[in-house]
Motif scaffolding. Structure first.
Motif, PDB file in Angstrom:
ATOM      1  N   VAL A 147       0.928  -1.111   0.035  1.00  0.00           N
ATOM      2  CA  VAL A 147      -0.138  -0.030   0.115  1.00  0.00           C
ATOM      3  C   VAL A 147       0.863   1.162  -0.142  1.00  0.00           C
ATOM      4  N   LEU A 148       0.961   2.070  -1.073  1.00  0.00           N
ATOM      5  CA  LEU A 148       1.605   3.306  -1.095  1.00  0.00           C
ATOM      6  C   LEU A 148       1.175   4.439  -0.684  1.00  0.00           C
ATOM      7  N   ASP A 149      -0.267   4.498  -0.699  1.00  0.00           N
ATOM      8  CA  ASP A 149      -1.166   5.507  -0.126  1.00  0.00           C
ATOM      9  C   ASP A 149      -2.445   5.058  -0.189  1.00  0.00           C
ATOM     10  N   ARG A 150      -3.175   6.021   0.236  1.00  0.00           N
ATOM     11  CA  ARG A 150      -4.635   5.771   0.196  1.00  0.00           C
ATOM     12  C   ARG A 150      -5.398   5.083  -1.002  1.00  0.00           C
ATOM     13  N   GLU A 151      -4.671   5.405  -2.152  1.00  0.00           N
ATOM     14  CA  GLU A 151      -5.255   5.126  -3.385  1.00  0.00           C
ATOM     15  C   GLU A 151      -4.424   4.229  -4.188  1.00  0.00           C
ATOM     16  N   THR A 152      -3.245   3.865  -3.971  1.00  0.00           N
ATOM     17  CA  THR A 152      -2.587   2.820  -4.897  1.00  0.00           C
ATOM     18  C   THR A 152      -1.857   1.741  -4.163  1.00  0.00           C
ATOM     19  N   ILE A 153      -1.831   0.516  -4.599  1.00  0.00           N
ATOM     20  CA  ILE A 153      -1.125  -0.346  -4.331  1.00  0.00           C
ATOM     21  C   ILE A 153      -0.092  -0.718  -5.388  1.00  0.00           C
ATOM     22  N   ILE A 154       1.018  -1.481  -5.223  1.00  0.00           N
ATOM     23  CA  ILE A 154       1.991  -1.906  -6.130  1.00  0.00           C
ATOM     24  C   ILE A 154       2.123  -3.406  -5.591  1.00  0.00           C
ATOM     25  N   PHE A 155       2.848  -4.108  -6.516  1.00  0.00           N
ATOM     26  CA  PHE A 155       3.298  -5.553  -6.212  1.00  0.00           C
ATOM     27  C   PHE A 155       4.890  -5.476  -5.980  1.00  0.00           C
ATOM     28  N   ARG A 156       5.332  -5.916  -5.015  1.00  0.00           N
ATOM     29  CA  ARG A 156       6.854  -6.187  -4.801  1.00  0.00           C
ATOM     30  C   ARG A 156       7.159  -7.670  -5.037  1.00  0.00           C
ATOM     31  N   GLU A 157       8.312  -8.201  -5.585  1.00  0.00           N
ATOM     32  CA  GLU A 157       8.597  -9.421  -5.574  1.00  0.00           C
ATOM     33  C   GLU A 157       8.990  -9.806  -4.037  1.00  0.00           C
ATOM     34  N   LEU A 158       8.561 -11.133  -3.887  1.00  0.00           N
ATOM     35  CA  LEU A 158       8.990 -12.077  -2.537  1.00  0.00           C
ATOM     36  C   LEU A 158       9.903 -12.723  -2.651  1.00  0.00           C
ATOM     37  N   LEU A 159      11.110 -12.473  -2.141  1.00  0.00           N
ATOM     38  CA  LEU A 159      12.349 -13.512  -2.264  1.00  0.00           C
ATOM     39  C   LEU A 159      12.362 -14.130  -1.056  1.00  0.00           C
ATOM     40  N   ARG A 160      12.728 -15.459  -1.108  1.00  0.00           N
ATOM     41  CA  ARG A 160      12.958 -16.231   0.097  1.00  0.00           C
ATOM     42  C   ARG A 160      14.195 -15.665   0.926  1.00  0.00           C
ATOM     43  N   GLY A 161      13.931 -15.090   2.286  1.00  0.00           N
ATOM     44  CA  GLY A 161      14.740 -14.560   3.181  1.00  0.00           C
ATOM     45  C   GLY A 161      15.014 -13.205   2.921  1.00  0.00           C
ATOM     46  N   ALA A 162      14.287 -12.472   2.275  1.00  0.00           N
ATOM     47  CA  ALA A 162      14.344 -11.194   2.181  1.00  0.00           C
ATOM     48  C   ALA A 162      13.805 -10.299   3.296  1.00  0.00           C
ATOM     49  N   PRO A 163      14.155  -9.226   3.788  1.00  0.00           N
ATOM     50  CA  PRO A 163      13.529  -8.625   5.079  1.00  0.00           C
ATOM     51  C   PRO A 163      12.137  -8.082   4.578  1.00  0.00           C
ATOM     52  N   MET A 164      11.372  -8.190   5.641  1.00  0.00           N
ATOM     53  CA  MET A 164       9.847  -7.572   5.319  1.00  0.00           C
ATOM     54  C   MET A 164       9.886  -6.435   6.323  1.00  0.00           C
ATOM     55  N   VAL A 165       8.985  -5.412   5.739  1.00  0.00           N
ATOM     56  CA  VAL A 165       9.017  -4.148   6.307  1.00  0.00           C
ATOM     57  C   VAL A 165       7.701  -3.998   6.714  1.00  0.00           C
ATOM     58  N   ASP A 166       7.392  -2.917   7.550  1.00  0.00           N
ATOM     59  CA  ASP A 166       5.896  -2.422   7.856  1.00  0.00           C
ATOM     60  C   ASP A 166       5.464  -1.594   6.525  1.00  0.00           C
TER      61      ASP A 166
END
Length: 195
Positions: free
Chosen positions: A81-100
């Protein structure tokens, strides 16, 4: 007279109330059943970009399902969720850190590549036997799907819900996106295209 907005809000609250009332142990078992069903019923080519989502509140836990799809060759991504209007999709790689990423969600950080999903697992609040869905009211997925369509992409859409979230009829508007398939703990339902 009840407005369309009020009717949608009421249906959403009722369906989410039923979902919230499910026992946590039952939700875990149902999510595992959904993963077993989906792992064999969802067909795709290796390398297909599949967007999942991490559960918030009382949503079905899609992590076992997306893990099974990864084992079959899917390239995974998560909505951000970038803002109240927009979502994008980021690649999920094994072992990559997750952020809020806001709104109670987490996902890959800004260093992860942005991708366009070819198969989308779509969260929802309620659905009906025609494949019409109610989201959470912000319209993020409707806009994301519209953006993909405008770019010439037609991702396969599969809603994720528990059976208790089904309602008799979701009031629909012209901008609403119909979900042709819904995966629940009782199976993968496919709906006939609307004429």
């Amino acid at each position: 007279m009840t407005s369309l907005k009020d009717l949608k809000k009421q249906l959403r609250l009722e369906a989410l109330g039923r979902r919230d009332a499910l026992d946590i142990g039952w939700r875990i078992e149902a999510s595992l059943r959904m993963a077993e069903i989906g792992a064999s019923a969802i067909d795709f080519e290796p390398g297909t970009i599949v967007s999942g989502f991490l559960p918030i509140r009382s949503e079905a836990d899609t992590r076992p399902l997306i893990s099974a799809l990864r084992d079959r060759g899917a390239k995974l991504c998560l909505p951000i969720v970038l803002d109240r209007e927009t979502i994008i999709f980021r690649e999920l790689l094994r072992g990559a850190p997750m952020v809020d990423t806001g709104f109670g969600t987490s996902g890959p950080g800004p260093e992860a590549p942005v991708v366009d999903p070819e198969l989308m697992l779509v969260p929802l609040a309620a659905f009906d036997p025609r494949g019409h869905r109610l989201g959470y009211g912000a319209g993020h997925y409707d806009r994301a799907i519209a953006r993909l369509h405008a770019a010439g992409r037609k991702p396969r859409l599969i809603g994720i819900a528990f059976d208790c979230q089904e309602v008799v009829r979701v009031p629909d508007e012209d901008h609403d996106v119909v979900i042709p398939e819904i995966l629940t703990e009782s199976g993968l339902r496919r709906f006939a295209p609307q004429l």
